[in-house]
Design a protein around this motif. Structure first.
Motif, PDB file in Angstrom:
ATOM      1  N   ASN A 218      11.450  -9.073 -10.611  1.00 31.41           N
ATOM      2  CA  ASN A 218      11.763 -10.666 -10.020  1.00 31.41           C
ATOM      3  C   ASN A 218      10.223 -11.284 -10.099  1.00 31.41           C
ATOM      4  O   ASN A 218       9.416 -11.134  -9.327  1.00 31.41           O
ATOM      5  CB  ASN A 218      11.883 -10.591  -8.561  1.00 31.41           C
ATOM      6  N   LEU A 219      10.106 -11.770 -11.355  1.00 32.11           N
ATOM      7  CA  LEU A 219       8.768 -12.335 -12.041  1.00 32.11           C
ATOM      8  C   LEU A 219       8.897 -13.679 -11.494  1.00 32.11           C
ATOM      9  O   LEU A 219       7.364 -14.511 -11.959  1.00 32.11           O
ATOM     10  CB  LEU A 219       8.498 -12.104 -13.138  1.00 32.11           C
ATOM     11  N   ASP A 220       9.631 -14.440 -10.926  1.00 30.62           N
ATOM     12  CA  ASP A 220       9.506 -15.814 -10.441  1.00 30.62           C
ATOM     13  C   ASP A 220       8.615 -15.681  -9.285  1.00 30.62           C
ATOM     14  O   ASP A 220       8.385 -14.815  -8.320  1.00 30.62           O
ATOM     15  CB  ASP A 220      10.648 -16.611 -10.311  1.00 30.62           C
ATOM     16  N   PRO A 221       7.884 -16.899  -8.706  1.00 27.73           N
ATOM     17  CA  PRO A 221       7.332 -17.030  -7.477  1.00 27.73           C
ATOM     18  C   PRO A 221       7.709 -16.196  -6.261  1.00 27.73           C
ATOM     19  O   PRO A 221       6.943 -15.538  -5.574  1.00 27.73           O
ATOM     20  CB  PRO A 221       6.803 -18.309  -7.330  1.00 27.73           C
ATOM     21  N   SER A 222       8.996 -16.215  -6.117  1.00 33.42           N
ATOM     22  CA  SER A 222       9.344 -15.650  -4.968  1.00 33.42           C
ATOM     23  C   SER A 222       9.488 -14.102  -4.991  1.00 33.42           C
ATOM     24  O   SER A 222       9.544 -13.435  -3.891  1.00 33.42           O
ATOM     25  CB  SER A 222      10.846 -15.986  -4.742  1.00 33.42           C
ATOM     26  N   GLY A 223       8.950 -13.293  -5.939  1.00 28.85           N
ATOM     27  CA  GLY A 223       8.934 -12.060  -6.029  1.00 28.85           C
ATOM     28  C   GLY A 223       7.777 -11.532  -5.771  1.00 28.85           C
ATOM     29  O   GLY A 223       7.604 -10.224  -5.825  1.00 28.85           O
ATOM     30  N   ASP A 224       6.777 -12.378  -5.466  1.00 32.73           N
ATOM     31  CA  ASP A 224       5.410 -11.958  -5.035  1.00 32.73           C
ATOM     32  C   ASP A 224       5.007 -12.789  -4.073  1.00 32.73           C
ATOM     33  O   ASP A 224       5.278 -13.662  -3.654  1.00 32.73           O
ATOM     34  CB  ASP A 224       4.287 -11.814  -6.240  1.00 32.73           C
ATOM     35  N   THR A 225       3.891 -12.555  -3.365  1.00 31.02           N
ATOM     36  CA  THR A 225       3.085 -13.342  -2.287  1.00 31.02           C
ATOM     37  C   THR A 225       2.573 -14.559  -2.950  1.00 31.02           C
ATOM     38  O   THR A 225       2.093 -14.542  -4.080  1.00 31.02           O
ATOM     39  CB  THR A 225       1.871 -12.664  -1.673  1.00 31.02           C
ATOM     40  N   SER A 226       2.912 -15.866  -2.373  1.00 30.06           N
ATOM     41  CA  SER A 226       2.275 -17.199  -3.104  1.00 30.06           C
ATOM     42  C   SER A 226       1.043 -17.434  -2.878  1.00 30.06           C
ATOM     43  O   SER A 226       0.466 -18.281  -3.625  1.00 30.06           O
ATOM     44  CB  SER A 226       3.237 -18.126  -2.199  1.00 30.06           C
ATOM     45  N   ILE A 227       0.262 -16.478  -2.289  1.00 36.75           N
ATOM     46  CA  ILE A 227      -1.162 -17.028  -1.866  1.00 36.75           C
ATOM     47  C   ILE A 227      -1.866 -16.137  -2.958  1.00 36.75           C
ATOM     48  O   ILE A 227      -1.348 -15.222  -3.802  1.00 36.75           O
ATOM     49  CB  ILE A 227      -1.930 -16.628  -0.638  1.00 36.75           C
ATOM     50  N   LEU A 228      -3.147 -16.622  -3.075  1.00 35.07           N
ATOM     51  CA  LEU A 228      -4.089 -15.982  -4.233  1.00 35.07           C
ATOM     52  C   LEU A 228      -4.760 -14.761  -3.544  1.00 35.07           C
ATOM     53  O   LEU A 228      -5.085 -14.868  -2.294  1.00 35.07           O
ATOM     54  CB  LEU A 228      -5.309 -16.808  -4.725  1.00 35.07           C
ATOM     55  N   ARG A 229      -4.838 -13.595  -4.206  1.00 36.53           N
ATOM     56  CA  ARG A 229      -5.468 -12.424  -3.782  1.00 36.53           C
ATOM     57  C   ARG A 229      -6.672 -12.032  -4.459  1.00 36.53           C
ATOM     58  O   ARG A 229      -6.870 -12.184  -5.806  1.00 36.53           O
ATOM     59  CB  ARG A 229      -4.449 -11.326  -3.648  1.00 36.53           C
ATOM     60  N   PHE A 230      -7.785 -11.745  -3.755  1.00 37.67           N
ATOM     61  CA  PHE A 230      -9.024 -11.456  -4.431  1.00 37.67           C
ATOM     62  C   PHE A 230      -9.426 -10.213  -3.797  1.00 37.67           C
ATOM     63  O   PHE A 230      -9.642 -10.031  -2.657  1.00 37.67           O
ATOM     64  CB  PHE A 230      -9.897 -12.449  -4.345  1.00 37.67           C
ATOM     65  N   PRO A 231     -10.034  -9.196  -4.599  1.00 36.67           N
ATOM     66  CA  PRO A 231      -9.651  -9.306  -6.004  1.00 36.67           C
ATOM     67  C   PRO A 231      -8.119  -8.924  -6.375  1.00 36.67           C
ATOM     68  O   PRO A 231      -7.382  -8.170  -5.571  1.00 36.67           O
ATOM     69  CB  PRO A 231     -10.560  -7.926  -6.551  1.00 36.67           C
ATOM     70  N   MET A 232      -7.926  -9.081  -7.548  1.00 34.25           N
ATOM     71  CA  MET A 232      -6.631  -8.739  -7.996  1.00 34.25           C
ATOM     72  C   MET A 232      -6.358  -7.329  -8.341  1.00 34.25           C
ATOM     73  O   MET A 232      -6.823  -7.055  -9.413  1.00 34.25           O
ATOM     74  CB  MET A 232      -6.022  -9.684  -8.908  1.00 34.25           C
ATOM     75  N   SER A 233      -5.550  -6.594  -7.596  1.00 31.67           N
ATOM     76  CA  SER A 233      -5.800  -5.221  -7.861  1.00 31.67           C
ATOM     77  C   SER A 233      -4.263  -4.378  -7.921  1.00 31.67           C
ATOM     78  O   SER A 233      -4.228  -3.297  -8.141  1.00 31.67           O
ATOM     79  CB  SER A 233      -6.453  -4.487  -6.771  1.00 31.67           C
ATOM     80  N   VAL A 234      -3.253  -5.142  -7.993  1.00 26.00           N
ATOM     81  CA  VAL A 234      -1.699  -4.701  -8.075  1.00 26.00           C
ATOM     82  C   VAL A 234      -0.875  -5.465  -9.027  1.00 26.00           C
ATOM     83  O   VAL A 234      -1.117  -6.641  -9.078  1.00 26.00           O
ATOM     84  CB  VAL A 234      -0.958  -4.098  -6.849  1.00 26.00           C
ATOM     85  N   PHE A 235       0.026  -4.899  -9.595  1.00 24.91           N
ATOM     86  CA  PHE A 235       0.797  -5.758 -10.091  1.00 24.91           C
ATOM     87  C   PHE A 235       2.314  -6.196  -9.287  1.00 24.91           C
ATOM     88  O   PHE A 235       2.000  -5.720  -8.082  1.00 24.91           O
ATOM     89  CB  PHE A 235       1.671  -4.871 -11.359  1.00 24.91           C
TER      90      PHE A 235
END
Length: 361
Positions: free
Chosen positions: A163-180
């Motif tokens: 599910n690659l639309d925004p609902s498939g992942d958390t909506s905030i930004l993460r730093f550092p980006m470390s997972v798919f």
């Protein structure tokens, strides 16, 4: 990678993740160090770098509430006047799958300390890992079969239904980006070898972690936990742990929601995981040596995590992770991405393999 400093890590966060520019208003929401999670230096480091970039900076102490995390009304009012909101607090992680105010740049930091801001984890260019994440997501989205194993006996396979639309992942930004993006587990089956069970950082509870004397195999069938195999006392410990957590929160005990693996070879954990499993679970999962399941609860991230150490992950016949090492150059655009970001390429050439495992006895 030369000139790795905490200040460059903070600048990477502000410039390349937040895209902050002179005149922006930064609100740092922080958790003080007495809670044993974030250190005392990170707020000062980020504030100093932000001011040097021409940002105005405010800070607010939100403490830590393990039981009922929420965004107080007065904090939401402060959000309204900020352009960038940075959580150096577990509150951001606890609420990362919740509704945050719209139209704001909200960042949760998984760098917890001066050491991590001053490591390859924070210094590797943020865009490199955003691009690598997108590339892995694309590979998984079209994959016919994924199989992953580990030295202790993990063997799971399935066909991703991403599910690659925004609902498939958390909506905030993460730093550092470390997972798919997490892979839904409902199309995966097999066995997962575990040496402990611990929480996900969603909620905090008594007996947050259960360690086993011998590896335990969790049986997975189309996204459902069907039981445990191993030494009888360890199996009993696992079953009791699941019973207790599921009953406490009135959640679907055997639901296995999703999984992902670490993609950031700079994500080291230089402390003993056993000293603070809660901190380890919130900081180490981005290392490629860790494949991480969300279980117990029909929602992300669930309340109990499974952590597979040193996975080998094969996608449609190509081995992208080999015994805990991620080969980003094997992605279709991987080599091209790394050629544009030599700082990231250097991390893949010399990965940080310390994830907090310490020999006992």
């Amino acid at each position: 990678m030369s000139d790795i400093t905490p200040e460059r890590g903070a600048q990477n966060l502000l410039a390349n993740c937040a895209h902050a520019t002179a005149g922006d208003r930064l609100l740092i929401v922080y958790e003080p160090p007495e809670y044993g999670y974030f250190d005392a230096d990170s707020v000062e480091i980020v504030s100093r770098v932000a001011k040097s970039m021409g940002l105005s900076v405010e800070t607010v102490d939100v403490g830590f509430n393990p039981d009922t995390p929420h965004l107080p009304v007065d904090l939401l009012k402060r959000f309204e006047t900020a352009d960038v909101i940075l959580f150096l607090a577990r509150l951001g992680d606890q609420l990362r799958f919740s509704q945050m105010p719209k139209g704001k740049k909200i960042i949760v930091s998984f760098a917890l300390s001066r050491e991590q801001f001053g490591s390859g984890f924070s210094n590797g260019h943020h865009d490199a890992f955003m691009e690598l994440k997108a590339e892995i997501n694309s590979v998984l989205n079209t994959a016919q079969e994924v199989r992953f194993t580990c030295p202790l006996g993990t063997d799971v396979r399935g066909r991703p239904e991403m599910n690659l639309d925004p609902s498939g992942d958390t909506s905030i930004l993460r730093f550092p980006m470390s997972v798919f993006t997490p892979v839904p587990a409902h199309s995966f089956s097999g066995q997962v070898a575990l040496t402990f069970l611990t929480g996900t950082g969603s909620k905090y509870y008594e007996c947050y972690t259960t360690e086993f004397t011998h590896p335990v195999l969790a049986r997975l069938d189309q996204g459902r936990l069907t039981g445990f195999e191993g030494h009888p006392s360890d199996v009993a410990r696992a079953e009791t742990h699941y019973d207790r957590v599921a009953e406490q929160f009135e959640i679907d005990r055997n639901f296995v929601h999703s999984w992902h693996a670490g993609i950031h070879p700079g994500c080291g954990y230089p402390w003993d995981m056993r000293e603070n499993y809660e901190r380890w679970g919130g900081a180490a999962f981005g290392n490629p040596r860790i494949l991480h399941f969300h279980t117990c609860g029909a929602y992300a991230p669930g309340e109990i995590s499974w952590n597979v150490i040193d996975p080998t992950i094969v996608i449609d016949g190509t081995t992208y992770w080999q015994s805990g090492r991620f080969y980003a150059d094997r992605l279709p655009r991987g080599s091209e991405i790394l050629s544009r970001y030599p700082c990231a390429a250097g991390l893949f050439a010399h990965p940080d393999t310390d994830i907090g495992l310490r020999k006992t006895g």
